[in-house]
Each structure stands twice: as structure tokens, then as C-alpha cells.
Design an enzyme around this catalytic site. Sequence first.
Site: not given
Ligand code: UD1
Length: 349
Positions: A117, A122-123
Site C-alpha cells: 500500500c 507490507r508483507p
Molecule cells: C498495524 C496497524 C497500523 C500500524 C501498524 C504498526 C491495524 C489494523 N493496523 O498494522 O495502523 O501502523 O500496526 O503499528 O492494527 N511485517 C513483515 N512481515 C509480516 C508482517 C509485518 O515484514 O508478516 C513488517 C511490516 O512491513 C512493517 C512492520 O512489520 O514494516 C510492522 O507491521 P505490522 O505491525 O504488522 O503492521 P500491521 O499489523 O499491518
Amino acid sequence: MDKLLIRGPCQLDGEIRISGSKNSGLPILAASLLSDGVVKIRNLPHLHDITTMIELLNCLGVELLIDERLGVEIEANTITDYTAPYNLVKTMRASILVLGPMLAHYGKARVSFPGGCAIGSRPVDLHLRGLEALGATVNVDGGYIEATSEGRLKGAHIFMDKVTVGGTENIMMAATLAEGQTIIENAAKEPEIVDLSHCLVAMGAKIQGIGTDKLIIDGVESLAGCEYQVMSDRIEAGTFLVAAAATRGRIKVKDIDPSSLESVLAKLEEAGATLELGEDWISLDMKGRKPKAVDIRTAPYPGFPTDMQAQFTAMNSVADGVGTVVETIFENRLIQVHEMNRMEITAIR
Ligand code: UD1
């Protein structure tokens, strides 16, 4: 709404009630898929993402009753379809949160792969790896994640490579119905995860370490219905506080737990705000003064939230002095700065 017309300058001065939390409401709606009973959720905010999640549950065949204040009663056992389609997932990435609950309860789930996005790629690799560690078979086919489980998922010891909010939520929800104990190390500990955990416990889940980075979940055979009131939105509250600070104004935000905003409140004080805290309210007064620019560095909770970064960047742009903003969570989340620079160019010309 695709256009907002704002005539400034003006000083904000007033009181406002804070709505229910979006980032807590979304996983709690998804968690209803774990239950064999009726889950009643109150204090959901009136937001497009929330109605999209309700629409997604509806399209799975789940029976929902919605009252005029967006209180929702959900009976997930009426589910007839196990696919979260592309047209809904593309409008709301949090749709991925139905994957863990559907898989754990029904042994199968098919969810369109959420793309990147505006703020980053955001993987969801850590969600999938965690579910595989719980014994699921996960395949990606035709843009869809297909997860299946032979019988119940099996508890496992999982170390999260990165702190992920959604990843922790998906794995924690799945683990509540797994056979045996699951330990999630390096878990995210955002207040919204605590809220989701409390809702799961109200459904009968056994979770220890709530609010820490080590969650211990003893799987149970089934989860019951419950009634749950979603926490207030700390990002909405923080946004109003920053808006008042940037405009040298004053504000009282009500129905908010100040302890969920510690890192944000510390930065507002550093910017020159006078704060008063009650049990469920925060007041801020700039006494007519311009804010001082502050340095911020985003980090997982209890660090400074990435969801408050853009607001503080805006405040810094009208503040005295120089503040450095470092974004560490999403690679493209300073995207708004280019537009803000264009505003300055227009003003100079
Ligand atoms: C949630 C929040 C969002 C907030 C974010 C970080 C919700 C609906 N959304 O998003 O508002 O900005 O937390 O506080 O609750 N990552 C990976 N692999 C994965 C998952 C995540 O590499 O499998 C990375 C992401 O690209 C990012 C980081 O981990 O760089 C944190 O992401 P994540 O905490 O998972 O964010 P969301 O849950 O999508």
C-alpha cells in the site's frame, strides 16, 4: 468524502469524546469467527474499514445483527464460505485477520493476498510462517493464500523475527483453539493487542503474559460467546491533541485512557503543552504559544507510534526550531512530506 476544505488560521478550543478503536475493533470482529456462541461487540467506530470487515463476515455467510449505534451481534457458526475475496481485501488489508480464526475453527481458509500500500510493501510472511509453525499447510495460488489444517492446529514455540501487530494477532487468535500450548516470543504488545486478548479471554481463551512480549496460550477445544466493549482510539485522541497543539489552542479529549498515550504525551509536553490527566480524559493547553519542534523516532509500543508520525511532522512544520522525524516501521511513510513541501512553495509564491 474526497475533498476537505479547511479555512485557517484558527485556534482549536473545545472538548471531544473519542470513538472506539479501529485497530482494536477490526481484530475483535475477526475473532468472532473463533466462537461457537454469539459475540456482542460495542463501541465500534463508524468507519469504512469497520463496515468493510462487517461486509466480509457477511460475505462468509456469518449472521450479523447491527443496531443503530453500530453495536454488532455475530453468530459465526452460520458460516458457509471460507474465502475472503480480492475486492474486499484490496480495500482493507486487515482482512488478513480472518485467516487465523477461520483456519483454527474450521480447518480451512482462503484469503486474497493483500498487496502493498502507499506506506510500504507490507508483507504477511510472518503471519503465514506462524500459522505453518502451528501445523497448517499454507499455499499461495492465483493470488490467494490457502491454508488448511488436518484436525486441530498444534501448539508451538514461535519467535517473531520482527514485531508485527497483525502477525501477533493472527497467530494468537489461531493458537487459542490449537491443541496444547503456544508461546509467542517477541510478540507485539500494543494496547489493541491487550484489548483483543481481553476479548478472547472473555470468550474462554487461556492467555498469559498479556501486555508483554511473551504470550503463552493454552489452547482450548471451543470458545463461547461474550459481550465486549472495544477500547477507545488512542490515535484519534492523539491526533486531536496534536491539532490543538499545532494551532496554539486547548482541548479536552474524553473517554480515553491516558496510559495508552505515554510516549505521545511526553512529546507534547516537550513541545510546550501543559497537560492535565484524569482517569479517562486528557486536557491540553498551549496558552496561545507556538509549539517547539520535537525529535521523534517511531518504534513498536511502548515506543512512539508510527500512526502518530504524520501528525507530529505537520506540527513540527509550524513550530519553532528544527525537529528530526525518523520513521522505522514503514519504508514509505514520509510520503506526506512531498505534499507539505508543495504547500510551502505555494505560500512563498
Ligand atoms: C498495524 C496497524 C497500523 C500500524 C501498524 C504498526 C491495524 C489494523 N493496523 O498494522 O495502523 O501502523 O500496526 O503499528 O492494527 N511485517 C513483515 N512481515 C509480516 C508482517 C509485518 O515484514 O508478516 C513488517 C511490516 O512491513 C512493517 C512492520 O512489520 O514494516 C510492522 O507491521 P505490522 O505491525 O504488522 O503492521 P500491521 O499489523 O499491518
